[in-house]
Design a protein around this motif. Structure first.
Motif, PDB file in Angstrom:
ATOM      1  N   ALA A  77     104.744 -37.460  54.354  1.00  0.00           N
ATOM      2  CA  ALA A  77     104.733 -36.654  55.767  1.00  0.00           C
ATOM      3  C   ALA A  77     106.012 -36.815  56.391  1.00  0.00           C
ATOM      4  CB  ALA A  77     103.693 -37.015  56.382  1.00  0.00           C
ATOM      5  N   GLY A  78     106.961 -37.669  55.887  1.00  0.00           N
ATOM      6  CA  GLY A  78     108.190 -37.895  56.529  1.00  0.00           C
ATOM      7  C   GLY A  78     108.496 -38.767  57.495  1.00  0.00           C
ATOM      8  N   ALA A  79     107.611 -40.056  57.620  1.00  0.00           N
ATOM      9  CA  ALA A  79     107.522 -41.150  58.314  1.00  0.00           C
ATOM     10  C   ALA A  79     108.523 -42.090  57.951  1.00  0.00           C
ATOM     11  CB  ALA A  79     106.140 -41.504  58.363  1.00  0.00           C
ATOM     12  N   THR A  80     109.255 -42.902  58.774  1.00  0.00           N
ATOM     13  CA  THR A  80     109.953 -43.735  58.577  1.00  0.00           C
ATOM     14  C   THR A  80     109.574 -45.176  59.166  1.00  0.00           C
ATOM     15  OG1 THR A  80     111.542 -43.384  60.368  1.00  0.00           O
ATOM     16  CG2 THR A  80     112.063 -42.375  58.157  1.00  0.00           C
ATOM     17  N   THR A  81     108.848 -44.915  60.044  1.00  0.00           N
ATOM     18  CA  THR A  81     108.058 -46.288  60.572  1.00  0.00           C
ATOM     19  C   THR A  81     106.471 -45.838  60.722  1.00  0.00           C
ATOM     20  OG1 THR A  81     109.899 -46.685  61.913  1.00  0.00           O
ATOM     21  CG2 THR A  81     107.955 -47.789  62.610  1.00  0.00           C
ATOM     22  N   ALA A  82     105.690 -47.087  60.201  1.00  0.00           N
ATOM     23  CA  ALA A  82     104.281 -47.055  60.265  1.00  0.00           C
ATOM     24  C   ALA A  82     103.675 -47.732  61.586  1.00  0.00           C
ATOM     25  CB  ALA A  82     103.565 -47.235  59.005  1.00  0.00           C
ATOM     26  N   THR A  83     102.672 -47.122  62.264  1.00  0.00           N
ATOM     27  CA  THR A  83     102.140 -47.975  63.397  1.00  0.00           C
ATOM     28  C   THR A  83     100.764 -48.298  62.745  1.00  0.00           C
ATOM     29  OG1 THR A  83     101.250 -46.330  64.592  1.00  0.00           O
ATOM     30  CG2 THR A  83     103.476 -47.285  65.301  1.00  0.00           C
ATOM     31  N   ALA A  84     100.093 -49.582  62.917  1.00  0.00           N
ATOM     32  CA  ALA A  84      98.719 -49.948  62.453  1.00  0.00           C
ATOM     33  C   ALA A  84      98.156 -50.326  63.637  1.00  0.00           C
ATOM     34  CB  ALA A  84      99.027 -50.836  61.288  1.00  0.00           C
ATOM     35  N   PHE A  85      96.753 -50.029  63.663  1.00  0.00           N
ATOM     36  CA  PHE A  85      95.609 -50.422  64.536  1.00  0.00           C
ATOM     37  C   PHE A  85      96.300 -50.270  66.099  1.00  0.00           C
ATOM     38  CE2 PHE A  85      95.553 -53.072  60.744  1.00  0.00           C
ATOM     39  CZ  PHE A  85      94.108 -52.696  60.589  1.00  0.00           C
ATOM     40  N   ASP A  86      97.046 -49.358  66.143  1.00  0.00           N
ATOM     41  CA  ASP A  86      97.585 -49.166  67.718  1.00  0.00           C
ATOM     42  C   ASP A  86      96.860 -48.030  68.422  1.00  0.00           C
ATOM     43  OD1 ASP A  86      99.163 -49.381  69.790  1.00  0.00           O
ATOM     44  OD2 ASP A  86     100.494 -47.981  69.324  1.00  0.00           O
ATOM     45  N   VAL A  87      95.100 -48.217  68.144  1.00  0.00           N
ATOM     46  CA  VAL A  87      94.511 -47.158  68.815  1.00  0.00           C
ATOM     47  C   VAL A  87      93.252 -47.623  69.296  1.00  0.00           C
ATOM     48  CG1 VAL A  87      95.336 -45.096  67.795  1.00  0.00           C
ATOM     49  CG2 VAL A  87      93.645 -46.273  66.799  1.00  0.00           C
ATOM     50  N   ALA A  88      92.271 -47.272  69.960  1.00  0.00           N
ATOM     51  CA  ALA A  88      91.010 -47.691  70.463  1.00  0.00           C
ATOM     52  C   ALA A  88      90.041 -47.254  69.472  1.00  0.00           C
ATOM     53  CB  ALA A  88      90.743 -47.566  71.895  1.00  0.00           C
ATOM     54  N   TYR A  89      89.873 -47.938  68.382  1.00  0.00           N
ATOM     55  CA  TYR A  89      88.941 -47.579  67.544  1.00  0.00           C
ATOM     56  C   TYR A  89      87.722 -47.560  67.623  1.00  0.00           C
ATOM     57  CZ  TYR A  89      87.888 -46.543  62.489  1.00  0.00           C
ATOM     58  OH  TYR A  89      87.475 -45.636  61.340  1.00  0.00           O
ATOM     59  N   LEU A  90      87.085 -48.364  68.610  1.00  0.00           N
ATOM     60  CA  LEU A  90      85.757 -48.824  69.078  1.00  0.00           C
ATOM     61  C   LEU A  90      85.881 -48.907  70.545  1.00  0.00           C
ATOM     62  CD1 LEU A  90      84.362 -51.292  66.477  1.00  0.00           C
ATOM     63  CD2 LEU A  90      83.901 -48.855  66.496  1.00  0.00           C
ATOM     64  N   PRO A  91      84.736 -48.438  71.221  1.00  0.00           N
ATOM     65  CA  PRO A  91      84.644 -48.639  72.640  1.00  0.00           C
ATOM     66  C   PRO A  91      84.883 -50.098  72.798  1.00  0.00           C
ATOM     67  CG  PRO A  91      82.940 -47.693  71.778  1.00  0.00           C
ATOM     68  CD  PRO A  91      83.516 -47.801  70.565  1.00  0.00           C
ATOM     69  N   PHE A  92      85.874 -50.468  73.822  1.00  0.00           N
ATOM     70  CA  PHE A  92      86.421 -51.708  74.677  1.00  0.00           C
ATOM     71  C   PHE A  92      87.057 -52.476  73.480  1.00  0.00           C
ATOM     72  CE2 PHE A  92      81.931 -51.133  76.198  1.00  0.00           C
ATOM     73  CZ  PHE A  92      82.237 -50.639  77.422  1.00  0.00           C
ATOM     74  N   HIS A  93      87.171 -52.010  72.193  1.00  0.00           N
ATOM     75  CA  HIS A  93      88.144 -52.578  71.267  1.00  0.00           C
ATOM     76  C   HIS A  93      89.278 -51.880  70.727  1.00  0.00           C
ATOM     77  CE1 HIS A  93      86.918 -56.663  69.978  1.00  0.00           C
ATOM     78  NE2 HIS A  93      87.478 -56.319  69.150  1.00  0.00           N
ATOM     79  N   LYS A  94      90.520 -52.512  70.985  1.00  0.00           N
ATOM     80  CA  LYS A  94      91.699 -51.669  70.678  1.00  0.00           C
ATOM     81  C   LYS A  94      92.320 -52.517  69.817  1.00  0.00           C
ATOM     82  CE  LYS A  94      95.987 -49.588  72.486  1.00  0.00           C
ATOM     83  NZ  LYS A  94      96.952 -49.159  73.369  1.00  0.00           N
ATOM     84  N   ASN A  95      93.109 -52.248  68.792  1.00  0.00           N
ATOM     85  CA  ASN A  95      93.770 -52.920  67.838  1.00  0.00           C
ATOM     86  C   ASN A  95      92.792 -53.705  66.834  1.00  0.00           C
ATOM     87  OD1 ASN A  95      95.574 -53.794  70.785  1.00  0.00           O
ATOM     88  ND2 ASN A  95      96.154 -52.122  69.270  1.00  0.00           N
ATOM     89  N   LEU A  96      93.406 -54.735  66.033  1.00  0.00           N
ATOM     90  CA  LEU A  96      92.718 -55.369  64.922  1.00  0.00           C
ATOM     91  C   LEU A  96      92.433 -56.732  65.426  1.00  0.00           C
ATOM     92  CD1 LEU A  96      92.019 -55.582  62.029  1.00  0.00           C
ATOM     93  CD2 LEU A  96      94.307 -56.717  61.482  1.00  0.00           C
ATOM     94  N   SER A  97      91.404 -56.977  65.333  1.00  0.00           N
ATOM     95  CA  SER A  97      90.608 -58.268  65.608  1.00  0.00           C
ATOM     96  C   SER A  97      90.926 -59.485  64.810  1.00  0.00           C
ATOM     97  CB  SER A  97      88.979 -58.245  65.881  1.00  0.00           C
ATOM     98  OG  SER A  97      88.776 -59.457  65.955  1.00  0.00           O
ATOM     99  N   ASP A  98      91.197 -60.595  65.579  1.00  0.00           N
ATOM    100  CA  ASP A  98      91.683 -61.961  64.757  1.00  0.00           C
ATOM    101  C   ASP A  98      90.526 -62.516  63.872  1.00  0.00           C
ATOM    102  OD1 ASP A  98      94.169 -62.218  65.455  1.00  0.00           O
ATOM    103  OD2 ASP A  98      94.021 -63.608  66.876  1.00  0.00           O
ATOM    104  N   ARG A  99      89.220 -62.001  64.199  1.00  0.00           N
ATOM    105  CA  ARG A  99      88.138 -62.121  63.202  1.00  0.00           C
ATOM    106  C   ARG A  99      88.122 -61.560  62.039  1.00  0.00           C
ATOM    107  NH1 ARG A  99      83.039 -61.310  67.915  1.00  0.00           N
ATOM    108  NH2 ARG A  99      83.994 -62.619  69.431  1.00  0.00           N
ATOM    109  N   LEU A 100      88.838 -60.510  61.803  1.00  0.00           N
ATOM    110  CA  LEU A 100      89.177 -59.924  60.534  1.00  0.00           C
ATOM    111  C   LEU A 100      90.639 -60.428  60.098  1.00  0.00           C
ATOM    112  CD1 LEU A 100      88.225 -56.217  61.104  1.00  0.00           C
ATOM    113  CD2 LEU A 100      86.975 -58.038  59.883  1.00  0.00           C
ATOM    114  N   MET A 101      90.658 -61.732  59.985  1.00  0.00           N
ATOM    115  CA  MET A 101      91.811 -62.499  59.322  1.00  0.00           C
ATOM    116  C   MET A 101      92.391 -62.087  57.952  1.00  0.00           C
ATOM    117  SD  MET A 101      92.651 -66.911  59.549  1.00  0.00           S
ATOM    118  CE  MET A 101      92.065 -66.849  61.299  1.00  0.00           C
TER     119      MET A 101
END
Length: 306
Positions: A77-101
């Motif tokens: 799609a032409g991307a040169t940089t990727a962002t990961a987990f930079d959204v509120a995927y679940l209510p109250f929870h944004k990004n990737l939890s440390d519990r998913l190490m």
């Protein structure tokens, strides 16, 4: 071994999506030998976002396949940089939890670097501390506290705040607080200048889980360092105004039947973290977002052994 299957939205799904951003989302599933799902990735190639990725413990190769597939789509799609987990995927929870190490380790070993994050803190049964809460904090001289009831429109899930009323119909009556109603406590100087605001809402207005039925969410607490009028002499920061606003907001929510409270703040907002922990909250989770250079130079990495 596993196979990666794409779940494409139907034309009807696309027409029902409210934005071009949602229409561009894709979901890939990793299907194990037994026919069960052992991982998935949710991404948006046009926005260069990997919204979320998960794989079951013991299925690292599935996680790698999913990540490779998502990155390939982003590059195409032409991307040169990727962002990961930079959204509120679940209510109250944004990004990737440390519990998913194990998921974080996968991204780190594939060249992703820490870019941001949130710390989540809660206070179970804060009502036990109500006598002390009502004495927390002070008001600058001549300041008045004004309390206003907040009413949310729960008929529109896409508004970003609130779920359809039908989301609550499965909850037993005992687990239903006053949905769609919150509290706004404002500190106002004698000349009408706003010195600070605290807004608190029902957690079930974001997530219909019965586990949150008696939990309130502190959506905003702000005390400008200059008092809102470029006058540092009247600022409430460091003088107890934030404590007073938060304590009065929690007292108001207790009167509506809430007993627990949750809040989040930026992972490097150390002043806020000290404030909330001193107030009575405790950390429940740390979450992070990541970025990666997808250019040819940035992608020359040593692939981890699976």
């Amino acid at each position: 071994m596993c196979s990666v299957t794409s779940i494409l939205p139907t034309e009807r799904d696309r027409q029902q999506q409210s934005s071009s951003y949602l229409k561009a989302r894709r979901l890939l599933l990793a299907i194990g030998e037994a026919g069960d799902c052992v991982g998935f990735v949710d991404y948006n190639a046009t926005e260069a976002q990997i919204r979320f990725l998960w794989y079951a413990l013991g299925h690292r190769s599935a996680g790698q396949q999913l990540l490779d597939s998502a990155e390939k789509a982003l590059r195409e799609a032409g991307a040169t940089t990727a962002t990961a987990f930079d959204v509120a995927y679940l209510p109250f929870h944004k990004n990737l939890s440390d519990r998913l190490m194990h998921v974080r380790a996968l991204f780190s070993q594939n060249g992703y670097t820490l870019d941001g994050g949130e710390v989540y803190i809660n206070w179970d049964h804060y009502v036990d501390a109500l006598p002390q809460l009502q004495r927390q904090g002070t008001l600058p001289e001549g300041t008045e506290l004004r309390v206003r009831e907040i009413k949310l429109d729960l008929s529109r899930a896409e508004s970003g705040v609130g779920l359809p009323r039908s989301a609550y119909e499965t909850l037993p009556e005992r687990d239903q607080p006053t949905h769609g109603v919150g509290t706004e406590v404002t500190a106002v100087a004698a000349d009408g200048e706003v010195l600070g605001i605290c807004r608190t809402l029902a957690a079930n207005d974001y997530d219909a889980s019965p586990a949150l039925s008696r939990t309130c969410f502190v959506a905003w607490l702000g005390v400008p360092p200059d008092g809102g009028a470029h006058d540092k002499q009247r600022s409430g920061q460091g003088r107890g105004l934030g404590k007073r606003l938060l304590s009065q907001s929690l007292v108001q929510m207790q009167r509506r039947g809430f007993v627990n409270s949750i809040i989040s703040t930026d992972y490097n907002n150390f002043r806020a973290q000290i404030f909330y922990t001193n107030f009575g909250y405790s950390v429940s989770d740390w979450t992070h977002s990541f970025t990666k250079d997808l250019s040819a130079a940035g992608s020359k990495l040593v692939r981890p052994r699976l």
